[in-house]
Design a protein around this motif. Structure first.
Motif, short mmCIF file in Angstrom:
data_model
loop_
_atom_site.label_atom_id
_atom_site.label_comp_id
_atom_site.label_asym_id
_atom_site.label_seq_id
_atom_site.Cartn_x
_atom_site.Cartn_y
_atom_site.Cartn_z
N VAL A 26 54.88 56.47 -30.26
CA VAL A 26 54.91 57.79 -30.78
C VAL A 26 55.61 58.60 -29.69
O VAL A 26 55.01 58.92 -28.68
CB VAL A 26 53.63 58.41 -31.49
CG1 VAL A 26 53.95 59.86 -32.00
CG2 VAL A 26 52.92 57.38 -32.52
N PRO A 27 56.72 59.15 -30.03
CA PRO A 27 57.42 59.81 -29.03
C PRO A 27 56.72 61.25 -28.90
O PRO A 27 56.22 61.92 -30.23
CB PRO A 27 58.77 60.22 -29.54
CG PRO A 27 58.87 59.78 -30.86
CD PRO A 27 57.64 58.76 -31.13
N VAL A 28 56.39 61.97 -27.81
CA VAL A 28 55.88 63.06 -27.52
C VAL A 28 56.86 64.40 -27.21
O VAL A 28 57.66 64.17 -26.18
CB VAL A 28 54.71 63.04 -26.37
CG1 VAL A 28 54.22 64.44 -25.96
CG2 VAL A 28 53.75 62.00 -26.57
N MET A 29 57.18 65.34 -28.12
CA MET A 29 58.15 66.31 -27.93
C MET A 29 57.64 67.28 -26.99
O MET A 29 56.58 67.56 -27.00
CB MET A 29 58.19 66.83 -29.19
CG MET A 29 58.69 65.74 -30.39
SD MET A 29 60.01 64.68 -29.89
CE MET A 29 61.55 65.63 -29.63
N ASN A 30 58.45 67.76 -26.14
CA ASN A 30 58.39 68.69 -25.01
C ASN A 30 58.21 69.91 -25.90
O ASN A 30 59.26 70.74 -26.02
CB ASN A 30 59.46 68.75 -23.93
CG ASN A 30 59.19 69.86 -22.85
OD1 ASN A 30 58.20 70.58 -22.84
ND2 ASN A 30 60.14 69.95 -21.93
#
Length: 138
Positions: free
Chosen positions: A110-114
């Motif tokens: 799962v990408p972790v957004m900044n």
């Protein structure tokens, strides 16, 4: 392909259905202060694609910082169900753990957004801060 999901909070007081027009292609986590603490995996849905089937009166709203994003929680069990996004106010972020038959652990990456540097605060737009990976132990 549109897919309709039934969803609820942990105690079942809040029940809703969500149509996902882009499936789970928008799945993500965020590293802003609130998302770090709540730890949910979210997916995007258009505002008109959520229908409350019961318990909408049990939702409580929380806003912080710019007071733009609206975060909703069940007032009975405390589970985060969804939020109206700051970066795209025409969408909700929906907690995938609320979907029947779906777990955040169904997604190996799962990408972790900044979110600590919000995309609307910079010209760079949405940036990926990293990835959350899950694999079952042997």
């Amino acid at each position: 392909m549109d897919k309709l999901f039934n969803a609820s909070c942990h105690c079942g007081a809040v029940k809703f259905s969500v149509k996902l027009t882009d499936g789970f292609n928008t799945i993500r986590r965020c590293n802003c202060s609130l998302c770090r603490m709540r730890g949910a995996v979210a997916v995007s849905a258009q505002l008109g694609d959520i229908t409350f089937l019961g318990g909408e009166d049990k939702l409580t709203e929380y806003r912080f910082n710019t007071q733009t994003a609206k975060h909703f929680f069940c007032s009975v069990c405390g589970i985060y169900t969804h939020h109206q996004r700051r970066s795209n106010p025409s969408q909700y972020g929906i907690n995938v753990a609320c979907f029947e038959g779906v777990s955040p652990f169904d997604f190996p990456e799962v990408p972790v957004m900044n979110g600590t540097t919000h995309p609307t605060d910079t010209k760079a737009g949405a940036l990926i801060a990293g990835y959350l990976r899950y694999s079952e132990s042997d």
